[in-house]
Scaffold this active site. Sequence first.
Site, mmCIF file in Angstrom:
data_model
loop_
_atom_site.group_PDB
_atom_site.id
_atom_site.type_symbol
_atom_site.label_atom_id
_atom_site.label_comp_id
_atom_site.label_asym_id
_atom_site.label_seq_id
_atom_site.Cartn_x
_atom_site.Cartn_y
_atom_site.Cartn_z
ATOM 1 C CB ALA A 1 -0.923 0.007 1.217
ATOM 2 N N GLY B 1 0.620 -5.652 0.444
ATOM 3 C CA GLY B 1 -0.247 -5.778 -0.713
ATOM 4 C C GLY B 1 0.465 -6.278 -1.951
ATOM 5 C CD GLU C 1 -2.608 -8.676 1.313
ATOM 6 O OE1 GLU C 1 -3.416 -9.101 2.151
ATOM 7 O OE2 GLU C 1 -2.407 -7.455 1.115
ATOM 8 C CD GLU D 1 -0.086 -6.460 5.100
ATOM 9 O OE1 GLU D 1 -0.356 -6.496 3.892
ATOM 10 O OE2 GLU D 1 0.603 -7.352 5.664
#
Length: 266
Positions: A72, A117, A120, A140
């Site tokens: 992110a 992310g 991910e 995170e």
Amino acid sequence: MSEERFGEFVLVRRYEEGHVAELALDRPKAMNAVSTEMARSVAGACAALSADRGVRVVVLTSTHERAFCVGADLKERNSFTDADLVRQRPVTRGAYTGVLELPMPTIAAVHGFALGGGFELALSCDVIVADRTAVVGLPEVSVGVIPGGGGTQLLPRRVGAARAAELIFTARRVEAAEARELGLVDVLVDEGRDREEALSLASRIAANSPVGLRAAKRALRLGHGLDLPAGLEVEDAAWRSVAFSGDRAEGVAAFNEKRKPQWPGE
């Protein structure tokens, strides 16, 4: 080869008569950090690829030399109000689900950092090819949130609940050799060869029936986690969807005639 840009930060290239598509993350100044705009572009590219019946395999890559994607965009988020974060959530979620729900086989080509992310996005693919510079992880909780792009669900499906818990709770980064040992990545190649190997693998996959590939992926995805009888019903439904297809008829004919199949894709 053809190229199409989605927004400023996503590039789609098509190879082999359009059967292999490369979705390239192209925000090098931010090491591909996922901003709102970039997330929207990833989702848009995935929607276009999903609708393209000619695409048989998608390879997710990065144009940055030292990173796949660092997750992110925390610089952007630092300026957010709570309301801004709420508004952004469906946009960013759309990027991750866009990759996850691509109906054709997907391969991530990972080098350098694939964190949060970024990892991910790779986990949303069916196969992860990584080179020896790769560093992966879901850190995170170290910044006060949790993996929100599918990590808490996709990682345990790869490595088991206890291993996923250890990795997520410690927020630790895992280097390439250990990542391969733990099953965080599937194929480990020499430095700089992740994209080349992923595209080569995609080419081999794309030689097969597009109808069969999509049905096989559907059976794998829908059957995962079900008990065996339920899983076999999922498989049977997928089999029935291809058994009377043009691809099945062509595949059988080509086998008996000892020639390369010319898949109708239907």
